[in-house]
Scaffold this active site. Structure first.
Site, PDB file in Angstrom:
ATOM      1  CE  LYS A  17       0.648   1.191   4.629  1.00 27.50           C
ATOM      2  NZ  LYS A  17       1.448   2.320   5.108  1.00 27.50           N
ATOM      3  CG  ASP A 152      -1.511  -0.034   8.351  1.00 30.59           C
ATOM      4  OD1 ASP A 152      -2.257   0.862   8.778  1.00 30.59           O
ATOM      5  OD2 ASP A 152      -0.314   0.147   8.058  1.00 30.59           O
TER       6      ASP A 152
HETATM    7  O1  C5P Z   1      -0.869  -1.680  14.933  1.00 28.35           O
HETATM    8  P1  C5P Z   1       0.529  -2.017  14.588  1.00 28.35           P
HETATM    9  O2  C5P Z   1       1.026  -3.234  15.308  1.00 28.35           O
HETATM   10  O3  C5P Z   1       0.785  -2.097  13.108  1.00 28.35           O
HETATM   11  O4  C5P Z   1       1.425  -0.797  15.094  1.00 28.35           O
HETATM   12  C1  C5P Z   1       2.805  -0.863  15.262  1.00 28.35           C
HETATM   13  C2  C5P Z   1       3.240   0.256  16.193  1.00 28.35           C
HETATM   14  O5  C5P Z   1       3.099   1.517  15.549  1.00 28.35           O
HETATM   15  C3  C5P Z   1       2.425   0.358  17.461  1.00 28.35           C
HETATM   16  O6  C5P Z   1       2.941  -0.456  18.478  1.00 28.35           O
HETATM   17  C4  C5P Z   1       2.561   1.833  17.809  1.00 28.35           C
HETATM   18  O7  C5P Z   1       3.801   2.069  18.439  1.00 28.35           O
HETATM   19  C5  C5P Z   1       2.621   2.495  16.461  1.00 28.35           C
HETATM   20  N1  C5P Z   1       1.313   2.990  15.990  1.00 28.35           N
HETATM   21  C6  C5P Z   1       0.767   4.109  16.581  1.00 28.35           C
HETATM   22  N2  C5P Z   1      -0.451   4.588  16.136  1.00 28.35           N
HETATM   23  C7  C5P Z   1      -1.092   3.976  15.133  1.00 28.35           C
HETATM   24  C8  C5P Z   1      -0.541   2.831  14.509  1.00 28.35           C
HETATM   25  C9  C5P Z   1       0.660   2.366  14.977  1.00 28.35           C
HETATM   26  O8  C5P Z   1       1.346   4.700  17.508  1.00 28.35           O
HETATM   27  N3  C5P Z   1      -2.244   4.472  14.710  1.00 28.35           N
END
Ligand code: C5P
Length: 307
Positions: A17, A152
Protein backbone atom coordinates in the site's frame (compact mmCIF):
# COMPACT_ATOMS: atom_id res chain seq x y z
CA UNK A 1 -8.17 -9.95 -1.74
CA UNK A 2 -9.44 -13.43 -2.60
CA UNK A 3 -8.28 -17.05 -2.40
CA UNK A 4 -8.01 -19.22 -5.50
CA UNK A 5 -7.31 -22.91 -5.72
CA UNK A 6 -4.91 -24.55 -8.18
CA UNK A 7 -4.97 -28.33 -7.75
CA UNK A 8 -4.58 -28.91 -4.03
CA UNK A 9 -2.91 -25.54 -3.33
CA UNK A 10 -4.76 -22.45 -2.11
CA UNK A 11 -3.20 -19.08 -2.99
CA UNK A 12 -3.72 -15.40 -2.13
CA UNK A 13 -1.82 -12.36 -3.44
CA UNK A 14 -1.09 -9.69 -0.82
CA UNK A 15 -0.55 -6.18 -2.27
CA UNK A 16 1.58 -3.40 -0.80
CA UNK A 17 0.00 0.00 0.00
CA UNK A 18 0.86 3.65 -0.30
CA UNK A 19 -0.37 6.45 1.95
CA UNK A 20 -1.42 9.28 -0.37
CA UNK A 21 -2.26 11.37 2.70
CA UNK A 22 -1.40 10.71 6.36
CA UNK A 23 -2.34 13.13 9.12
CA UNK A 24 -1.43 12.15 12.69
CA UNK A 25 -4.06 13.95 14.79
CA UNK A 26 -2.42 13.18 18.14
CA UNK A 27 -1.37 10.56 20.67
CA UNK A 28 -4.16 8.60 22.34
CA UNK A 29 -4.42 7.52 25.96
CA UNK A 30 -3.93 3.87 24.79
CA UNK A 31 -0.49 4.71 23.33
CA UNK A 32 -1.57 4.51 19.68
CA UNK A 33 -1.97 7.59 17.50
CA UNK A 34 -5.22 8.87 16.07
CA UNK A 35 -4.90 9.00 12.28
CA UNK A 36 -6.64 10.18 9.18
CA UNK A 37 -5.10 8.59 6.11
CA UNK A 38 -5.89 7.77 2.49
CA UNK A 39 -4.36 4.45 1.49
CA UNK A 40 -4.25 2.76 -1.89
CA UNK A 41 -3.20 -0.84 -2.63
CA UNK A 42 -0.37 -1.10 -5.20
CA UNK A 43 0.68 -3.77 -7.68
CA UNK A 44 3.62 -5.09 -5.73
CA UNK A 45 2.68 -8.41 -4.15
CA UNK A 46 3.70 -11.00 -1.62
CA UNK A 47 2.24 -14.47 -2.31
CA UNK A 48 0.82 -16.86 0.27
CA UNK A 49 0.17 -20.52 -0.52
CA UNK A 50 -1.34 -23.21 1.67
CA UNK A 51 -0.99 -26.98 1.33
CA UNK A 52 -2.41 -29.70 3.55
CA UNK A 53 0.15 -31.44 5.77
CA UNK A 54 1.63 -34.56 4.17
CA UNK A 55 0.36 -37.91 5.41
CA UNK A 56 2.28 -38.94 8.52
CA UNK A 57 3.39 -35.35 9.25
CA UNK A 58 1.96 -34.65 12.71
CA UNK A 59 3.32 -31.10 13.12
CA UNK A 60 0.39 -28.73 13.54
CA UNK A 61 1.27 -25.76 11.38
CA UNK A 62 4.29 -24.79 9.30
CA UNK A 63 5.46 -21.49 7.86
CA UNK A 64 8.20 -21.17 5.26
CA UNK A 65 9.36 -17.67 4.27
CA UNK A 66 11.06 -17.20 0.91
CA UNK A 67 12.45 -13.69 0.51
CA UNK A 68 12.85 -12.31 -3.02
CA UNK A 69 14.34 -9.02 -1.86
CA UNK A 70 17.20 -8.47 0.57
CA UNK A 71 15.58 -8.80 3.97
CA UNK A 72 17.37 -9.57 7.19
CA UNK A 73 16.01 -12.71 8.83
CA UNK A 74 15.24 -10.85 12.07
CA UNK A 75 12.79 -8.60 10.22
CA UNK A 76 10.91 -11.49 8.55
CA UNK A 77 10.77 -14.30 11.12
CA UNK A 78 9.30 -17.65 10.02
CA UNK A 79 7.91 -18.50 13.45
CA UNK A 80 5.25 -17.37 15.94
CA UNK A 81 6.46 -13.74 15.67
CA UNK A 82 5.33 -13.56 12.04
CA UNK A 83 1.89 -11.96 11.58
CA UNK A 84 0.94 -14.85 9.26
CA UNK A 85 1.47 -17.27 12.11
CA UNK A 86 -0.43 -14.97 14.51
CA UNK A 87 -3.31 -14.78 12.01
CA UNK A 88 -3.38 -18.59 11.76
CA UNK A 89 -3.51 -18.96 15.54
CA UNK A 90 -6.17 -16.27 15.94
CA UNK A 91 -8.42 -17.72 13.22
CA UNK A 92 -8.01 -21.27 14.53
CA UNK A 93 -8.83 -20.14 18.09
CA UNK A 94 -11.92 -18.33 16.80
CA UNK A 95 -13.06 -21.57 15.12
CA UNK A 96 -12.03 -23.85 17.99
CA UNK A 97 -9.62 -25.95 15.89
CA UNK A 98 -5.84 -26.45 15.81
CA UNK A 99 -4.05 -24.53 13.02
CA UNK A 100 -2.86 -27.03 10.40
CA UNK A 101 -1.18 -27.31 7.02
CA UNK A 102 1.88 -25.59 5.55
CA UNK A 103 1.98 -21.94 4.42
CA UNK A 104 4.66 -20.65 2.07
CA UNK A 105 5.09 -16.88 2.17
CA UNK A 106 6.99 -15.53 -0.85
CA UNK A 107 8.10 -11.99 0.04
CA UNK A 108 8.58 -9.27 -2.55
CA UNK A 109 7.38 -6.32 -0.46
CA UNK A 110 10.32 -4.82 1.44
CA UNK A 111 10.00 -4.82 5.24
CA UNK A 112 10.17 -1.74 7.50
CA UNK A 113 9.29 0.36 4.47
CA UNK A 114 5.80 1.75 5.25
CA UNK A 115 4.44 -0.42 2.42
CA UNK A 116 2.30 -2.52 4.77
CA UNK A 117 3.82 -5.88 3.76
CA UNK A 118 3.42 -7.59 7.15
CA UNK A 119 -0.15 -6.27 7.57
CA UNK A 120 -1.09 -7.35 4.05
CA UNK A 121 0.35 -10.82 4.71
CA UNK A 122 -1.78 -11.03 7.88
CA UNK A 123 -4.97 -10.08 6.00
CA UNK A 124 -4.06 -12.53 3.23
CA UNK A 125 -3.51 -15.28 5.81
CA UNK A 126 -7.04 -14.72 7.20
CA UNK A 127 -8.49 -15.00 3.68
CA UNK A 128 -6.26 -17.95 2.70
CA UNK A 129 -6.86 -20.02 5.81
CA UNK A 130 -10.61 -19.25 5.91
CA UNK A 131 -10.81 -20.79 2.42
CA UNK A 132 -8.41 -23.67 3.10
CA UNK A 133 -10.06 -24.60 6.40
CA UNK A 134 -13.56 -24.23 4.92
CA UNK A 135 -14.91 -21.27 6.94
CA UNK A 136 -17.44 -18.84 5.56
CA UNK A 137 -17.33 -16.04 8.11
CA UNK A 138 -19.11 -12.75 7.41
CA UNK A 139 -16.79 -9.86 6.51
CA UNK A 140 -17.43 -8.11 9.85
CA UNK A 141 -16.16 -11.14 11.80
CA UNK A 142 -12.90 -11.26 9.82
CA UNK A 143 -12.54 -7.47 10.15
CA UNK A 144 -12.67 -7.84 13.95
CA UNK A 145 -9.89 -10.45 13.83
CA UNK A 146 -7.91 -8.25 11.42
CA UNK A 147 -8.03 -5.28 13.82
CA UNK A 148 -6.61 -7.50 16.59
CA UNK A 149 -3.62 -8.33 14.39
CA UNK A 150 -2.60 -4.73 13.56
CA UNK A 151 -3.79 -1.24 12.71
CA UNK A 152 -3.42 -1.62 8.90
CA UNK A 153 -4.73 -5.20 8.58
CA UNK A 154 -8.46 -4.24 8.20
CA UNK A 155 -7.54 -1.95 5.26
CA UNK A 156 -5.96 -4.84 3.36
CA UNK A 157 -8.89 -7.12 4.12
CA UNK A 158 -11.31 -4.47 2.73
CA UNK A 159 -9.16 -4.51 -0.40
CA UNK A 160 -9.64 -1.10 -2.04
CA UNK A 161 -8.46 2.49 -1.78
CA UNK A 162 -9.86 3.76 1.52
CA UNK A 163 -9.84 6.48 4.13
CA UNK A 164 -8.67 4.93 7.41
CA UNK A 165 -9.30 6.56 10.78
CA UNK A 166 -8.95 5.68 14.45
CA UNK A 167 -5.59 3.91 14.78
CA UNK A 168 -6.14 2.87 11.15
CA UNK A 169 -8.75 0.17 11.69
CA UNK A 170 -11.85 2.24 10.82
CA UNK A 171 -11.97 1.74 7.04
CA UNK A 172 -14.16 3.75 4.65
CA UNK A 173 -13.71 2.55 1.03
CA UNK A 174 -13.28 5.32 -1.56
CA UNK A 175 -14.44 4.58 -5.10
CA UNK A 176 -13.83 6.34 -8.40
CA UNK A 177 -10.12 7.07 -8.12
CA UNK A 178 -8.44 6.06 -11.39
CA UNK A 179 -5.24 4.00 -11.48
CA UNK A 180 -2.25 6.09 -10.38
CA UNK A 181 1.20 5.50 -11.86
CA UNK A 182 3.93 5.66 -9.22
CA UNK A 183 7.63 5.10 -8.70
CA UNK A 184 8.67 3.75 -5.29
CA UNK A 185 12.21 4.01 -3.92
CA UNK A 186 13.18 1.84 -0.94
CA UNK A 187 16.50 2.61 0.79
CA UNK A 188 18.38 -0.37 2.23
CA UNK A 189 17.86 0.95 5.77
CA UNK A 190 14.32 0.54 7.19
CA UNK A 191 12.31 2.54 9.77
CA UNK A 192 10.47 0.76 12.61
CA UNK A 193 6.89 2.11 12.80
CA UNK A 194 6.94 2.28 16.60
CA UNK A 195 10.19 4.33 16.52
CA UNK A 196 8.74 6.85 14.05
CA UNK A 197 5.57 7.37 16.10
CA UNK A 198 7.61 7.65 19.34
CA UNK A 199 9.90 10.28 17.78
CA UNK A 200 6.91 12.36 16.66
CA UNK A 201 6.18 13.52 20.22
CA UNK A 202 2.55 14.27 19.26
CA UNK A 203 0.20 15.98 21.75
CA UNK A 204 -2.32 13.84 23.62
CA UNK A 205 -5.82 13.81 22.11
CA UNK A 206 -9.11 12.22 23.13
CA UNK A 207 -9.67 8.94 21.26
CA UNK A 208 -12.14 10.43 18.81
CA UNK A 209 -11.21 14.10 18.40
CA UNK A 210 -13.99 16.40 17.19
CA UNK A 211 -13.61 16.88 13.43
CA UNK A 212 -13.78 20.20 11.63
CA UNK A 213 -14.83 18.44 8.40
CA UNK A 214 -12.19 16.79 6.22
CA UNK A 215 -11.63 19.63 3.80
CA UNK A 216 -7.97 18.86 2.96
CA UNK A 217 -8.57 15.16 2.41
CA UNK A 218 -11.91 15.69 0.62
CA UNK A 219 -10.26 18.12 -1.76
CA UNK A 220 -7.43 15.63 -2.48
CA UNK A 221 -9.95 12.87 -3.23
CA UNK A 222 -12.04 15.14 -5.49
CA UNK A 223 -8.94 16.01 -7.54
CA UNK A 224 -7.77 12.41 -7.77
CA UNK A 225 -11.24 11.36 -8.97
CA UNK A 226 -11.21 13.83 -11.84
CA UNK A 227 -7.63 12.97 -12.79
CA UNK A 228 -6.18 16.35 -11.76
CA UNK A 229 -2.93 14.77 -10.61
CA UNK A 230 -0.81 17.89 -10.37
CA UNK A 231 -3.22 19.75 -8.09
CA UNK A 232 -3.94 16.50 -6.20
CA UNK A 233 -0.20 16.17 -5.72
CA UNK A 234 -0.03 19.54 -3.97
CA UNK A 235 -2.47 18.17 -1.36
CA UNK A 236 -0.58 14.96 -0.64
CA UNK A 237 0.94 15.01 2.81
CA UNK A 238 2.57 12.83 5.45
CA UNK A 239 2.92 13.91 9.12
CA UNK A 240 5.60 11.27 9.71
CA UNK A 241 8.00 12.41 7.00
CA UNK A 242 10.03 14.81 9.14
CA UNK A 243 10.79 12.26 11.88
CA UNK A 244 11.41 9.46 9.37
CA UNK A 245 14.01 11.66 7.64
CA UNK A 246 15.78 12.11 10.99
CA UNK A 247 15.71 8.35 11.67
CA UNK A 248 16.80 7.45 8.12
CA UNK A 249 18.85 10.19 6.39
CA UNK A 250 18.74 8.32 3.03
CA UNK A 251 15.09 9.45 2.68
CA UNK A 252 16.03 13.09 2.20
CA UNK A 253 18.44 12.20 -0.60
CA UNK A 254 15.69 10.22 -2.33
CA UNK A 255 13.31 13.21 -1.96
CA UNK A 256 15.87 15.51 -3.58
CA UNK A 257 16.19 13.08 -6.49
CA UNK A 258 12.42 12.91 -7.01
CA UNK A 259 12.26 16.74 -6.89
CA UNK A 260 14.52 16.87 -9.95
CA UNK A 261 12.46 14.56 -12.21
CA UNK A 262 9.26 16.60 -12.59
CA UNK A 263 6.63 14.27 -11.11
CA UNK A 264 3.20 15.41 -9.78
CA UNK A 265 4.21 14.92 -6.15
CA UNK A 266 6.60 12.91 -4.00
CA UNK A 267 6.22 11.91 -0.34
CA UNK A 268 7.03 9.24 2.23
CA UNK A 269 4.59 6.32 2.61
CA UNK A 270 3.52 5.43 6.17
CA UNK A 271 6.46 5.70 8.53
CA UNK A 272 8.91 4.93 5.70
CA UNK A 273 11.53 4.26 4.72
CA UNK A 274 9.94 3.82 1.26
CA UNK A 275 9.28 7.03 -0.65
CA UNK A 276 7.21 7.45 -3.79
CA UNK A 277 6.52 9.82 -6.64
CA UNK A 278 3.11 10.24 -8.32
CA UNK A 279 3.79 10.24 -12.06
CA UNK A 280 1.99 11.88 -15.00
CA UNK A 281 2.00 8.63 -17.02
CA UNK A 282 3.25 5.03 -17.15
CA UNK A 283 5.86 6.17 -19.66
CA UNK A 284 7.20 8.78 -17.25
CA UNK A 285 7.18 6.16 -14.46
CA UNK A 286 9.40 3.83 -16.52
CA UNK A 287 11.75 6.67 -17.47
CA UNK A 288 12.05 7.97 -13.88
CA UNK A 289 12.53 4.44 -12.49
CA UNK A 290 15.41 3.86 -14.92
CA UNK A 291 16.97 7.20 -13.94
CA UNK A 292 16.63 6.63 -10.18
CA UNK A 293 17.95 3.06 -10.52
CA UNK A 294 21.20 4.50 -11.87
CA UNK A 295 21.64 6.73 -8.77
CA UNK A 296 22.16 3.92 -6.25
CA UNK A 297 19.34 5.09 -3.95
CA UNK A 298 18.02 1.62 -3.10
CA UNK A 299 15.46 -0.64 -4.76
CA UNK A 300 13.26 1.15 -7.32
CA UNK A 301 9.82 -0.03 -8.54
CA UNK A 302 7.70 1.45 -11.36
CA UNK A 303 4.18 0.33 -10.53
CA UNK A 304 0.58 1.54 -10.11
CA UNK A 305 -2.29 1.52 -7.66
CA UNK A 306 -4.75 -1.37 -7.95
CA UNK A 307 -7.93 0.75 -8.16
O1 C5P B 1 -0.87 -1.68 14.93
P1 C5P B 1 0.53 -2.02 14.59
O2 C5P B 1 1.03 -3.23 15.31
O3 C5P B 1 0.78 -2.10 13.11
O4 C5P B 1 1.42 -0.80 15.09
C1 C5P B 1 2.81 -0.86 15.26
C2 C5P B 1 3.24 0.26 16.19
O5 C5P B 1 3.10 1.52 15.55
C3 C5P B 1 2.43 0.36 17.46
O6 C5P B 1 2.94 -0.46 18.48
C4 C5P B 1 2.56 1.83 17.81
O7 C5P B 1 3.80 2.07 18.44
C5 C5P B 1 2.62 2.50 16.46
N1 C5P B 1 1.31 2.99 15.99
C6 C5P B 1 0.77 4.11 16.58
N2 C5P B 1 -0.45 4.59 16.14
C7 C5P B 1 -1.09 3.98 15.13
C8 C5P B 1 -0.54 2.83 14.51
C9 C5P B 1 0.66 2.37 14.98
O8 C5P B 1 1.35 4.70 17.51
N3 C5P B 1 -2.24 4.47 14.71
Amino acid sequence: MYARKAGTVWEVLAPAKLNLYLDVLGRRPDGFHELETLMAPVRLYDRLQWRAAEAGDDSEFQLDVQAATRMPQHVIPADRRNLVWKAAELLAREAGIAPHGAVTLSKRIPAQAGLGGGSSDAAAALVLLSAAWGFDYPAARLQRLAAELGSDVPFFLAGSTAICRGRGEIVVPVSGIPRLEVVIAVPSEGVATSAAFAALDAPLVAERPAREGDSALASLIARLRRGARASAGRRMFNSLQRVAELLCPAIRRIGTSFASVGCCAHILTGSGSAYFGLMHSARQARRVAALLSSLNLGTIYATATCR
